[in-house]
Design a protein around this motif. Structure first.
Motif, mmCIF file in Angstrom:
data_model
loop_
_atom_site.group_PDB
_atom_site.id
_atom_site.type_symbol
_atom_site.label_atom_id
_atom_site.label_comp_id
_atom_site.label_asym_id
_atom_site.label_seq_id
_atom_site.Cartn_x
_atom_site.Cartn_y
_atom_site.Cartn_z
ATOM 1 N N ASP A 1 0.836 -1.211 0.000
ATOM 2 C CA ASP A 1 0.000 0.000 0.000
ATOM 3 C C ASP A 1 0.868 1.257 0.000
ATOM 4 O OD1 ASP A 1 -2.321 -1.463 -0.024
ATOM 5 O OD2 ASP A 1 -2.729 -1.203 2.114
ATOM 6 N N ASP A 2 1.960 1.225 0.764
ATOM 7 C CA ASP A 2 2.871 2.373 0.806
ATOM 8 C C ASP A 2 3.524 2.587 -0.548
ATOM 9 O OD1 ASP A 2 2.309 2.754 3.498
ATOM 10 O OD2 ASP A 2 4.022 1.547 4.156
ATOM 11 N N GLN B 1 4.058 5.796 -5.492
ATOM 12 C CA GLN B 1 4.011 5.797 -6.960
ATOM 13 C C GLN B 1 2.915 6.742 -7.453
ATOM 14 O OE1 GLN B 1 6.029 4.148 -9.213
ATOM 15 N NE2 GLN B 1 4.929 5.278 -10.780
ATOM 16 N N HIS B 2 1.745 6.634 -6.841
ATOM 17 C CA HIS B 2 0.617 7.487 -7.238
ATOM 18 C C HIS B 2 0.932 8.963 -7.009
ATOM 19 C CE1 HIS B 2 -3.453 8.908 -7.838
ATOM 20 N NE2 HIS B 2 -3.384 9.505 -6.663
ATOM 21 N N ARG B 3 1.493 9.279 -5.858
ATOM 22 C CA ARG B 3 1.811 10.677 -5.559
ATOM 23 C C ARG B 3 2.841 11.229 -6.540
ATOM 24 N NH1 ARG B 3 -1.413 13.626 -4.412
ATOM 25 N NH2 ARG B 3 0.256 15.107 -4.066
ATOM 26 N N GLU C 1 2.166 14.447 -8.921
ATOM 27 C CA GLU C 1 3.045 15.623 -8.899
ATOM 28 C C GLU C 1 3.581 15.935 -10.294
ATOM 29 O OE1 GLU C 1 3.241 17.713 -6.566
ATOM 30 O OE2 GLU C 1 2.321 16.527 -5.002
ATOM 31 N N LEU C 2 3.909 14.912 -11.068
ATOM 32 C CA LEU C 2 4.392 15.138 -12.429
ATOM 33 C C LEU C 2 3.285 15.701 -13.322
ATOM 34 C CD1 LEU C 2 6.677 12.035 -12.925
ATOM 35 C CD2 LEU C 2 7.380 14.422 -12.622
ATOM 36 N N GLU C 3 2.073 15.219 -13.135
ATOM 37 C CA GLU C 3 0.938 15.753 -13.897
ATOM 38 C C GLU C 3 0.720 17.233 -13.582
ATOM 39 O OE1 GLU C 3 -2.495 13.329 -13.135
ATOM 40 O OE2 GLU C 3 -1.521 11.540 -13.927
ATOM 41 N N ILE C 4 0.790 17.569 -12.310
ATOM 42 C CA ILE C 4 0.615 18.962 -11.901
ATOM 43 C C ILE C 4 1.742 19.818 -12.484
ATOM 44 C CG2 ILE C 4 0.570 20.550 -9.938
ATOM 45 C CD1 ILE C 4 -0.727 18.234 -8.323
ATOM 46 N N ALA C 5 2.967 19.294 -12.448
ATOM 47 C CA ALA C 5 4.110 20.034 -12.995
ATOM 48 C C ALA C 5 3.915 20.307 -14.482
ATOM 49 C CB ALA C 5 5.398 19.250 -12.759
ATOM 50 N N VAL D 1 6.576 24.580 -11.383
ATOM 51 C CA VAL D 1 7.008 23.363 -12.084
ATOM 52 C C VAL D 1 8.135 22.704 -11.299
ATOM 53 C CG1 VAL D 1 8.086 22.472 -14.186
ATOM 54 C CG2 VAL D 1 6.294 24.214 -14.348
ATOM 55 N N ARG D 2 9.114 23.504 -10.912
ATOM 56 C CA ARG D 2 10.264 22.976 -10.160
ATOM 57 C C ARG D 2 9.822 22.365 -8.833
ATOM 58 N NH1 ARG D 2 15.315 22.452 -8.829
ATOM 59 N NH2 ARG D 2 16.289 23.390 -7.028
ATOM 60 N N ALA D 3 8.947 23.025 -8.127
ATOM 61 C CA ALA D 3 8.489 22.515 -6.835
ATOM 62 C C ALA D 3 7.825 21.146 -6.994
ATOM 63 C CB ALA D 3 7.525 23.498 -6.189
ATOM 64 N N HIS D 4 6.999 21.010 -8.006
ATOM 65 C CA HIS D 4 6.314 19.733 -8.207
ATOM 66 C C HIS D 4 7.268 18.645 -8.703
ATOM 67 C CE1 HIS D 4 2.323 20.871 -7.024
ATOM 68 N NE2 HIS D 4 2.485 22.011 -7.689
ATOM 69 N N HIS D 5 8.263 19.032 -9.479
ATOM 70 C CA HIS D 5 9.279 18.051 -9.874
ATOM 71 C C HIS D 5 10.071 17.582 -8.652
ATOM 72 C CE1 HIS D 5 9.302 19.170 -14.374
ATOM 73 N NE2 HIS D 5 8.686 18.024 -14.190
ATOM 74 N N LEU D 6 10.378 18.497 -7.760
ATOM 75 C CA LEU D 6 11.097 18.122 -6.542
ATOM 76 C C LEU D 6 10.258 17.195 -5.664
ATOM 77 C CD1 LEU D 6 12.808 21.521 -5.634
ATOM 78 C CD2 LEU D 6 13.919 19.423 -6.470
ATOM 79 N N LEU D 7 8.970 17.482 -5.576
ATOM 80 C CA LEU D 7 8.091 16.602 -4.803
ATOM 81 C C LEU D 7 8.011 15.209 -5.439
ATOM 82 C CD1 LEU D 7 5.230 19.087 -3.927
ATOM 83 C CD2 LEU D 7 6.716 17.906 -2.299
ATOM 84 N N ALA D 8 7.882 15.162 -6.752
ATOM 85 C CA ALA D 8 7.836 13.872 -7.446
ATOM 86 C C ALA D 8 9.131 13.106 -7.215
ATOM 87 C CB ALA D 8 7.598 14.082 -8.937
ATOM 88 N N GLU D 9 10.236 13.802 -7.294
ATOM 89 C CA GLU D 9 11.534 13.166 -7.063
ATOM 90 C C GLU D 9 11.619 12.600 -5.644
ATOM 91 O OE1 GLU D 9 16.110 14.653 -6.751
ATOM 92 O OE2 GLU D 9 14.915 15.418 -8.417
ATOM 93 N N ALA D 10 11.125 13.339 -4.685
ATOM 94 C CA ALA D 10 11.147 12.866 -3.294
ATOM 95 C C ALA D 10 10.312 11.597 -3.140
ATOM 96 C CB ALA D 10 10.642 13.958 -2.356
ATOM 97 N N TYR D 11 9.146 11.564 -3.760
ATOM 98 C CA TYR D 11 8.316 10.365 -3.702
ATOM 99 C C TYR D 11 9.004 9.189 -4.385
ATOM 100 C CZ TYR D 11 4.269 12.839 -1.816
ATOM 101 O OH TYR D 11 3.411 13.547 -1.005
#
Length: 54
Positions: free
Chosen positions: A4-5, A10-12, A16-20, A29-39
């Protein structure tokens, strides 16, 4: 880590990439890419090792 985790991270990352992709401001764009990278990093660190498979 539970499946589940993994699914959650993966979903998050995908969200985040879709939002970016939809964002127009470079800093957003950069903030959402950074969040996607963290996930994705969290997902990679949670990948089962050979010891976990046994």
């Amino acid at each position: 880590m539970f499946e589940d985790d993994r699914s959650y991270y993966q979903h998050r990352a995908e969200v985040e990439l879709e939002i970016a992709q939809k964002a127009t401001a470079p800093e957003v764009v950069r903030a959402h890419h950074l969040l996607a990278e963290a996930y994705l990093e969290k997902l990679a660190s949670a990948a089962p090792t050979q010891a976990d498979a046994s």
